[in-house]
Design an enzyme around this catalytic site. Structure first.
Site, mmCIF file in Angstrom:
data_model
loop_
_atom_site.group_PDB
_atom_site.id
_atom_site.type_symbol
_atom_site.label_atom_id
_atom_site.label_comp_id
_atom_site.label_asym_id
_atom_site.label_seq_id
_atom_site.Cartn_x
_atom_site.Cartn_y
_atom_site.Cartn_z
ATOM 1 N N ASP A 15 0.818 -1.213 0.000
ATOM 2 C CA ASP A 15 0.000 0.000 0.000
ATOM 3 C C ASP A 15 0.853 1.265 0.000
ATOM 4 O OD1 ASP A 15 -1.904 -1.931 0.276
ATOM 5 O OD2 ASP A 15 -2.978 -0.979 1.908
ATOM 6 N N ARG A 95 -0.443 4.384 17.094
ATOM 7 C CA ARG A 95 -0.764 5.398 16.090
ATOM 8 C C ARG A 95 -0.505 6.834 16.543
ATOM 9 N NH1 ARG A 95 0.351 1.491 13.133
ATOM 10 N NH2 ARG A 95 -1.316 0.486 11.947
ATOM 11 N N ASP A 124 -7.586 3.295 11.688
ATOM 12 C CA ASP A 124 -6.299 3.986 11.673
ATOM 13 C C ASP A 124 -6.370 5.349 11.006
ATOM 14 O OD1 ASP A 124 -4.847 2.207 13.151
ATOM 15 O OD2 ASP A 124 -4.116 1.070 11.431
ATOM 16 N N SER A 176 -3.367 -9.025 6.230
ATOM 17 C CA SER A 176 -2.475 -7.905 6.524
ATOM 18 C C SER A 176 -2.036 -7.984 7.981
ATOM 19 C CB SER A 176 -3.174 -6.569 6.264
ATOM 20 O OG SER A 176 -4.263 -6.403 7.158
#
Length: 408
Positions: A15, A95, A124, A176
């Site tokens: 990605d 994050r 996210d 993922s």
């Protein structure tokens, strides 16, 4: 003509590799890549080199392991927070630190925008952008998955081949992952069927509990003023201690979780997690807290912890309500000093003992053999007073029932 700069949170996977080139070709930015080392290993430096080879004008790879555990994981651990009763928030807590560093690099590089690889369906995107706005209100955020015309992995791979971008193949492992010192998460692909059991070869941090050692292992975890400071008598830095806990827990198959959770955006998703060290430390903390926290304080803390977990999960780390709650939790945690002894055995964490220098546990008071200062006769009045409202209610109901007409 000088192009505007954008800072991209870059992992080197499919990605973000596509996003780097897309930001250059479609949005005409000069891209500065940033990879946070939160314990992923060699892939951090590999990502930095790949970013430069793919056209980034600069690439940062920052070792944030100690800061991550000291300033994010451990403060969260002081709350004993679990999202929806199970999840130790391994992805969520990483994050805000990543986004914070993105903003710092943007200011250093004179960048006008930040970008990330989160999809428009997930949590996210919220976590990255909420943090960016909280720290730099006028920053521009670019979320390619919400803007571009690519429909899925096949389109991304075609774009990669067109531009000569090397991408990892995912046919063997169609899911993922996100990894840091606290955990590894697995989502997507074959895991999207909540009835399907995760493949045995998927797990990386933990052995299969059925193949774990046949003998249990005892582990002592020492806490000082709310934070774990030593394992088996060895004092360690925050990151080193969590790594050691991961090693011990993983060896015994501790910390696997298969969860269908509620995303902030409104949908349910299935996530599989490995959090061996976090699971060990969670149970160790609860054991010491059982000695050191007053009953009402403990119960109040446990009422507030789900709200804290929700704030972290939903991306509100830098929100004033999370910061205010943190002051409360940190105050409560000051008394959490002591040692827990755990028995690790085939996926289980069993509390084998606990001790604390300022323990509220009074053996003489609670013993069946001796009463200490406790007068058992006092319990009768205590019970009657607490039962008073129920006795009154029962009398009223009995009078009302007596007045009801007979049934025919």
């Amino acid at each position: 003509m000088t192009k505007e700069k954008i800072v991209l949170a870059y992992s080197g996977g499919l990605d973000t590799s596509i996003i780097l080139k897309w930001l250059q070709t479609d949005r005409e930015y000069d891209v500065v890549c940033f990879t946070a080392d939160l314990g992923q290993g060699d892939e951090v430096e590999e990502a930095r080199v790949k970013a430069l080879n793919t056209g980034a004008v600069a690439a940062y790879a920052l070792d944030l392991r100690e800061e991550f555990v000291r300033d994010y994981v451990f403060p969260m651990f002081r709350t004993s927070a679990l999202y929806e009763g199970y999840y130790l928030l391994g992805t969520s807590i990483a994050r805000p630190l990543i986004a914070k560093k993105m903003v710092e690099i943007a200011e250093k590089e004179g960048a006008v925008a930040v970008s990330h690889g989160a999809t428009g369906k997930g949590n996210d995107q919220v976590r990255f952008e909420m943090t960016a706005y909280a720290l730099k209100p006028d920053i521009v955020t670019v979320a390619p998955w919400r803007d571009w015309t690519f429909q899925g992995r096949a389109d991304l791979e075609a774009f990669a081949h067109e531009h000569g971008i090397p991408v990892p193949t995912t046919k063997k492992d169609p899911w993922s992952t996100d990894a840091n010192l606290l955990h590894i998460s697995y989502e997507g692909g074959i895991l999207e069927d909540p009835w399907a059991e995760p493949p045995a070869h998927m797990f990386k941090l933990t052995v299969d509990p059925t193949e774990a050692p046949s003998e249990p292992e005892y582990v002592d975890v020492e806490f000082l003023n709310g934070d774990p400071v030593a394992i088996n008598g060895e004092k360690l830095s925050p990151a080193a201690l969590l790594a050691k806990a991961n090693e011990l827990g993983g060896k015994h198959g501790v910390g696997r979780l298969d969860l269908v959770e509620n995303r902030f955006v409104g949908m349910k998703s299935r996530g599989v997690y490995e959090t061996p060290g976090g699971t060990v430390l969670y149970h160790a903390r609860r054991a010491v807290e059982s000695l050191t926290l007053d009953r009402e304080v403990l119960h109040q803390r446990d009422q507030l912890a789900p709200k804290y977990a929700e704030l972290v999960y939903n991306g509100f780390w830098f929100a004033p309500e999370r910061e205010a709650l943190q002051v409360y939790f940190d105050h409560v945690a000051q008394s959490v000093t002591g040692t827990a002894r755990l028995k690790l055995y085939r996926g289980n964490v069993i509390v084998a003992g606990r001790k604390a220098p300022q323990s509220l546990y009074d053996k003489d008071l609670v013993s069946f053999e001796a009463g200490g200062d406790y007068n058992q006769h006092d319990a009768g009045a205590f019970i009657k007073l607490n039962a008073l409202r129920m006795r009154v209610q029962a009398r009223v109901k009995a009078k009302a029932d007596a007045k009801e007409p007979a049934q025919v």
